[in-house]
Motif scaffolding. Structure first.
Motif, PDB file in Angstrom:
ATOM      1  N   ILE A  90     110.573  27.235 100.624  1.00 32.51           N
ATOM      2  CA  ILE A  90     111.402  27.904  99.621  1.00 32.51           C
ATOM      3  C   ILE A  90     110.645  28.988  98.857  1.00 32.51           C
ATOM      4  O   ILE A  90     111.158  30.091  98.680  1.00 32.51           O
ATOM      5  N   LEU A  91     109.432  28.691  98.429  1.00 33.29           N
ATOM      6  CA  LEU A  91     108.723  29.603  97.535  1.00 33.29           C
ATOM      7  C   LEU A  91     107.816  30.617  98.235  1.00 33.29           C
ATOM      8  O   LEU A  91     107.521  31.657  97.660  1.00 33.29           O
ATOM      9  N   VAL A  92     107.364  30.303  99.436  1.00 35.11           N
ATOM     10  CA  VAL A  92     106.437  31.210 100.119  1.00 35.11           C
ATOM     11  C   VAL A  92     107.220  32.119 101.058  1.00 35.11           C
ATOM     12  O   VAL A  92     108.034  31.654 101.861  1.00 35.11           O
ATOM     13  N   ASP A  93     106.942  33.407 100.941  1.00 32.70           N
ATOM     14  CA  ASP A  93     107.571  34.411 101.794  1.00 32.70           C
ATOM     15  C   ASP A  93     107.332  34.074 103.268  1.00 32.70           C
ATOM     16  O   ASP A  93     106.238  33.642 103.645  1.00 32.70           O
ATOM     17  N   THR A  94     108.331  34.276 104.095  1.00 34.52           N
ATOM     18  CA  THR A  94     108.247  33.947 105.514  1.00 34.52           C
ATOM     19  C   THR A  94     107.029  34.576 106.181  1.00 34.52           C
ATOM     20  O   THR A  94     106.357  33.936 106.988  1.00 34.52           O
ATOM     21  N   GLY A  95     106.705  35.800 105.843  1.00 35.66           N
ATOM     22  CA  GLY A  95     105.571  36.487 106.446  1.00 35.66           C
ATOM     23  C   GLY A  95     104.227  35.895 106.056  1.00 35.66           C
ATOM     24  O   GLY A  95     103.247  36.039 106.777  1.00 35.66           O
ATOM     25  N   MET A  96     104.168  35.230 104.917  1.00 28.65           N
ATOM     26  CA  MET A  96     102.913  34.653 104.419  1.00 28.65           C
ATOM     27  C   MET A  96     102.823  33.145 104.630  1.00 28.65           C
ATOM     28  O   MET A  96     101.794  32.538 104.349  1.00 28.65           O
ATOM     29  N   ARG A  97     103.891  32.535 105.110  1.00 30.41           N
ATOM     30  CA  ARG A  97     103.956  31.080 105.231  1.00 30.41           C
ATOM     31  C   ARG A  97     102.832  30.511 106.102  1.00 30.41           C
ATOM     32  O   ARG A  97     102.164  29.551 105.723  1.00 30.41           O
ATOM     33  N   LEU A  98     102.603  31.108 107.280  1.00 32.32           N
ATOM     34  CA  LEU A  98     101.573  30.612 108.192  1.00 32.32           C
ATOM     35  C   LEU A  98     100.188  30.737 107.560  1.00 32.32           C
ATOM     36  O   LEU A  98      99.366  29.822 107.664  1.00 32.32           O
ATOM     37  N   THR A  99      99.945  31.821 106.871  1.00 27.56           N
ATOM     38  CA  THR A  99      98.652  32.032 106.209  1.00 27.56           C
ATOM     39  C   THR A  99      98.423  31.008 105.107  1.00 27.56           C
ATOM     40  O   THR A  99      97.358  30.391 105.030  1.00 27.56           O
ATOM     41  N   HIS A 100      99.420  30.793 104.262  1.00 29.71           N
ATOM     42  CA  HIS A 100      99.290  29.833 103.162  1.00 29.71           C
ATOM     43  C   HIS A 100      99.113  28.414 103.693  1.00 29.71           C
ATOM     44  O   HIS A 100      98.262  27.667 103.196  1.00 29.71           O
ATOM     45  N   LEU A 101      99.910  28.043 104.690  1.00 26.79           N
ATOM     46  CA  LEU A 101      99.812  26.698 105.244  1.00 26.79           C
ATOM     47  C   LEU A 101      98.483  26.518 105.971  1.00 26.79           C
ATOM     48  O   LEU A 101      97.845  25.469 105.861  1.00 26.79           O
ATOM     49  N   GLY A 102      98.045  27.533 106.700  1.00 27.19           N
ATOM     50  CA  GLY A 102      96.756  27.464 107.386  1.00 27.19           C
ATOM     51  C   GLY A 102      95.608  27.284 106.407  1.00 27.19           C
ATOM     52  O   GLY A 102      94.687  26.492 106.635  1.00 27.19           O
ATOM     53  N   LEU A 103      95.674  27.996 105.293  1.00 29.04           N
ATOM     54  CA  LEU A 103      94.637  27.875 104.262  1.00 29.04           C
ATOM     55  C   LEU A 103      94.663  26.482 103.641  1.00 29.04           C
ATOM     56  O   LEU A 103      93.620  25.852 103.444  1.00 29.04           O
ATOM     57  N   PHE A 104      95.858  25.979 103.340  1.00 31.77           N
ATOM     58  CA  PHE A 104      95.985  24.632 102.781  1.00 31.77           C
ATOM     59  C   PHE A 104      95.409  23.600 103.743  1.00 31.77           C
ATOM     60  O   PHE A 104      94.623  22.728 103.349  1.00 31.77           O
ATOM     61  N   CYS A 105      95.802  23.673 105.019  1.00 34.29           N
ATOM     62  CA  CYS A 105      95.315  22.717 106.019  1.00 34.29           C
ATOM     63  C   CYS A 105      93.796  22.801 106.160  1.00 34.29           C
ATOM     64  O   CYS A 105      93.115  21.775 106.290  1.00 34.29           O
ATOM     65  N   SER A 106      93.259  24.011 106.126  1.00 34.12           N
ATOM     66  CA  SER A 106      91.813  24.202 106.240  1.00 34.12           C
ATOM     67  C   SER A 106      91.071  23.544 105.085  1.00 34.12           C
ATOM     68  O   SER A 106      90.086  22.828 105.297  1.00 34.12           O
TER      69      SER A 106
END
Length: 188
Positions: A90-106
């Motif tokens: 909901i809150l993270v822009d579609t274009g940035m979603r993979l980057t944010h999730l990848g950073l969180f997982c890392s």
């Protein structure tokens, strides 16, 4: 081995619950990353990992004499997963979603790999490796090395970078096993 011990003793004595819970959260996070990226390998491995960790959690809950604290921790994990899902969808822009999730997982994976450092200090202080699991050390080295190589092959820093600490801490544990052999163990 923990699952086998729980079945054999019908008890959760001397088995920590937090590693099951954090590993399940880690698997679920990477499963989301794999789904978002469309990576079948990440999806398959983490779906199996999440299923196994959930099984461990259920067995732990079954054999645990104090079910309430375990249930509260599981509910907290579910709340975190649902909140994270809501945040990323909901809150993270579609274009940035993979980057944010990848950073969180890392960050989560690095934290998991570095968490045994407290045990390493205990090993040096007591000159005993009894609190370390040799099979877990071997498994961690193989898994973190495999994921590092896979991440390098894909040029994916979110997979590569967080697995390097797993290699380093595994090598440190191997050195400690060599330095403080089990036959030299002294009581705590």
């Amino acid at each position: 081995s923990d699952l086998r011990q729980m079945f054999a003793t019908k008890s959760v004595e001397n088995i920590q619950f937090l590693p099951f819970l954090t590993t399940d959260a880690n698997n679920l996070s990477w499963l989301g990353y794999g789904c978002l990226k469309g990576d079948g390998t990440v999806i398959t491995v983490n779906a199996i990992g999440a299923a196994l960790q959930t099984l461990y959690i259920l067995v732990y809950l079954y054999y645990s004499p104090a079910k309430r604290p375990v249930l509260l921790q599981v509910l907290l994990l579910l709340a975190v997963v649902v909140t994270g899902y809501g945040y990323f969808t909901i809150l993270v822009d579609t274009g940035m979603r993979l980057t944010h999730l990848g950073l969180f997982c890392s960050i989560f994976t690095i934290t998991m790999y570095l968490s045994p450092l407290a045990d390493l200090a205990k090993v040096v202080r007591t000159k005993s490796t009894r609190c370390l699991s040799f099979p877990l050390t071997v498994t961690t080295l193989v898994a973190s090395s495999s994921w590092t190589l896979y991440g390098l092959q894909l040029h994916d820093p979110y997979i590569t970078v967080p697995n390097v600490p797993g290699i380093v801490t595994s090598l440190m544990r191997f050195w400690l096993f060599q330095r403080y052999r089990p036959e030299q163990d002294k009581p705590y």
